[in-house]
Write a protein that holds these residues in place. Structure first.
Motif, short mmCIF file in Angstrom:
data_model
loop_
_atom_site.label_atom_id
_atom_site.label_comp_id
_atom_site.label_asym_id
_atom_site.label_seq_id
_atom_site.Cartn_x
_atom_site.Cartn_y
_atom_site.Cartn_z
N LYS A 197 -7.77 6.69 0.85
CA LYS A 197 -7.96 5.82 -0.33
C LYS A 197 -6.69 5.76 -1.16
O LYS A 197 -6.26 4.68 -1.59
CB LYS A 197 -9.12 6.30 -1.18
CG LYS A 197 -9.38 5.41 -2.39
CD LYS A 197 -10.62 5.84 -3.14
CE LYS A 197 -11.00 4.98 -4.30
NZ LYS A 197 -10.07 4.07 -4.86
N ASP A 214 -4.74 2.37 -1.84
CA ASP A 214 -4.63 1.89 -3.22
C ASP A 214 -3.18 1.70 -3.64
O ASP A 214 -2.89 0.86 -4.50
CB ASP A 214 -5.34 2.85 -4.17
CG ASP A 214 -6.86 2.78 -4.04
OD1 ASP A 214 -7.37 1.85 -3.39
OD2 ASP A 214 -7.53 3.68 -4.58
N ASP A 246 -1.91 -1.85 -3.42
CA ASP A 246 -2.27 -2.76 -4.52
C ASP A 246 -1.29 -2.62 -5.68
O ASP A 246 -1.02 -3.59 -6.39
CB ASP A 246 -3.69 -2.47 -5.01
CG ASP A 246 -4.73 -2.79 -3.95
OD1 ASP A 246 -4.47 -3.65 -3.09
OD2 ASP A 246 -5.80 -2.15 -3.97
#
Length: 136
Positions: free
Chosen positions: A69, A73, A76
């Motif tokens: 994760k 992430d 982004d």
């Protein structure tokens, strides 16, 4: 093709995982599918499919879902992927060290088992020789 969507069943079939696994990844925030206008069905875009592929690759390499994760992430936050690549390298190095340690432990275990095996064979041989017969 850029707006191609997939159902949860299509992705589950393609990647040979359960729909429950995909929903679990959603709960953890690894995936965030859209919903139909009625809100009763999920739909996944090409980005979701790519993320799922990366999640499964990360799992294959032994990364935790939290590590995966974090790496996902980072994309982004930094579309250049530089931070994502650095973090992947960092986690990869850590995983390689863990694997090397496991290999060392397995080599030692193998040596111990071979020694025990030899002792048992020697013991059987001695017992057989004492009774005038050979062990099988």
């Amino acid at each position: 093709m850029a707006d191609q969507t997939f159902t949860i069943s299509e992705l589950a079939g393609e990647f040979e995982i359960s729909t429950r696994t995909i929903r679990y990844y959603e709960e953890l925030g690894l995936l965030s599918p859209g919903r139909t206008a009625a809100g009763n069905q999920r739909f996944y875009n090409r980005r979701d499919r790519a993320r799922l592929k990366l999640i499964l690759r990360g799992k294959k390499f032994g990364f935790s879902l939290a590590e995966i994760k974090e790496m996902l992430d980072l994309y982004d936050v930094d579309p250049t992927q530089e931070e994502q690549l650095k973090r992947a390298l960092q986690y990869g190095e850590k995983k390689l060290k863990e694997i090397e340690q496991k290999i060392e432990e397995l080599v030692l275990l193998k040596e111990d088992l071979l020694q025990m095996r030899q002792k048992l064979l020697d013991e059987l041989k001695q017992r057989g020789a004492g009774k005038g017969r050979q062990p099988r």
